[in-house]
Write a protein that holds these residues in place. Structure first.
Motif, short mmCIF file in Angstrom:
data_model
loop_
_atom_site.label_atom_id
_atom_site.label_comp_id
_atom_site.label_asym_id
_atom_site.label_seq_id
_atom_site.Cartn_x
_atom_site.Cartn_y
_atom_site.Cartn_z
N GLN A 9 0.83 -1.26 0.58
CA GLN A 9 -0.16 -0.16 -0.42
C GLN A 9 1.29 1.45 0.27
O GLN A 9 0.43 2.38 -0.87
N ARG A 12 2.40 1.90 -3.52
CA ARG A 12 1.47 2.23 -4.60
C ARG A 12 1.17 3.94 -4.21
O ARG A 12 0.83 4.86 -5.25
N ASP A 13 0.98 4.00 -2.58
CA ASP A 13 0.74 5.21 -2.46
C ASP A 13 2.04 6.24 -3.20
O ASP A 13 1.99 7.29 -3.45
N VAL A 15 4.03 5.87 -5.03
CA VAL A 15 3.90 5.41 -7.35
C VAL A 15 2.71 6.92 -7.59
O VAL A 15 3.04 7.70 -8.58
N ALA A 16 1.75 7.09 -6.84
CA ALA A 16 0.28 7.43 -7.49
C ALA A 16 1.26 9.02 -7.09
O ALA A 16 0.39 9.46 -8.16
N ARG A 17 2.00 8.74 -5.75
CA ARG A 17 1.96 10.23 -5.85
C ARG A 17 3.56 11.17 -6.84
O ARG A 17 3.03 12.17 -7.59
N GLN A 18 3.96 10.39 -7.34
CA GLN A 18 5.03 10.47 -8.35
C GLN A 18 4.27 10.74 -9.51
O GLN A 18 4.61 11.45 -10.22
N LYS A 19 3.50 10.06 -10.18
CA LYS A 19 2.59 9.90 -11.35
C LYS A 19 2.38 11.48 -11.33
O LYS A 19 1.66 12.59 -12.20
N GLU A 20 1.70 11.53 -9.98
CA GLU A 20 0.66 12.95 -10.21
C GLU A 20 1.15 14.17 -10.45
O GLU A 20 0.93 15.33 -10.74
#
Ligand code: SF4
Length: 189
Positions: A9, A12-13, A15-20
């Protein structure tokens, strides 16, 4: 198993932050993470609840179920119940609260250090449930501030986990200026 999922988890958080992100992290190919101190602290807090189970009635059976290995609260960083309010930051009120118990609940809330959150577990804690009578508190939010309401008689473990995820989201978005909350807003029960 719980620890692995928890790490998953967290990853995942991130990676999501980096993408945003549109900032320098992207230019540096994701090798660094930039954030605000407040966001980093909130991120750590939402994965490290120390809960105090204030269990008074039959909902306690469902609490034991959700705390056991089948539903595995460890995945959400809320695995370790503390039995001293001074070491806890999440007050889980599980079951019916009578007016006789109310001063004890308020005292426990006041003894918890800031920041702290309150979880109303089951319809009795939410609104008094079907105990619409003179002896039962008609919702613990008449005594202390409540962050998450989980109805049900008793609530299913999945509902409790959903409430925990909602609380994580709330903690993530909090500002430090929201704290401290201070004493419970009642002087007598
Ligand atoms: S909500 Fe239902 S199960 Fe929970 S304490 Fe009240 S009566 Fe018992």
């Amino acid at each position: 198993m719980g620890l692995k999922l928890s790490r998953w988890q967290v990853t995942r958080d991130l990676v999501a932050r980096q993408k945003e992100s549109t900032g320098p992290e992207r230019l540096l190919d994701g090798s660094v993470i930039l954030t605000r101190l407040e966001a980093a602290v909130n991120w750590a807090r939402k994965y490290s609840f120390f809960l105090y189970p204030f269990v008074t009635a039959c909902c306690g059976m469902e609490f034991m179920s959700v705390a056991g290995p089948r539903y595995d609260l460890d995945r959400f960083g809320a695995a370790l119940p503390r039995f001293s309010p001074r070491q806890a930051d999440l007050l889980m009120v599980v079951g019916t609260i009578s007016h006789k118990q109310a001063p004890i609940l308020v005292k426990v809330y006041n003894q918890m250090a800031e920041p702290k959150w309150v979880f109303a577990f089951g319809v009795c804690a939410v609104s008094g449930g079907f105990y619409d009578n003179y002896s039962v508190v008609q919702g613990i939010d008449t005594l202390i501030p409540v962050d998450i309401y989980v109805p049900g008689c008793p609530p299913r473990p999945e509902m409790v986990l959903d409430g925990l995820l909602q609380l994580q989201q709330k903690v993530k978005e909090e500002r430090w200026s929201d704290w401290p909350r201070g004493e419970a807003p009642v002087s007598r029960c």
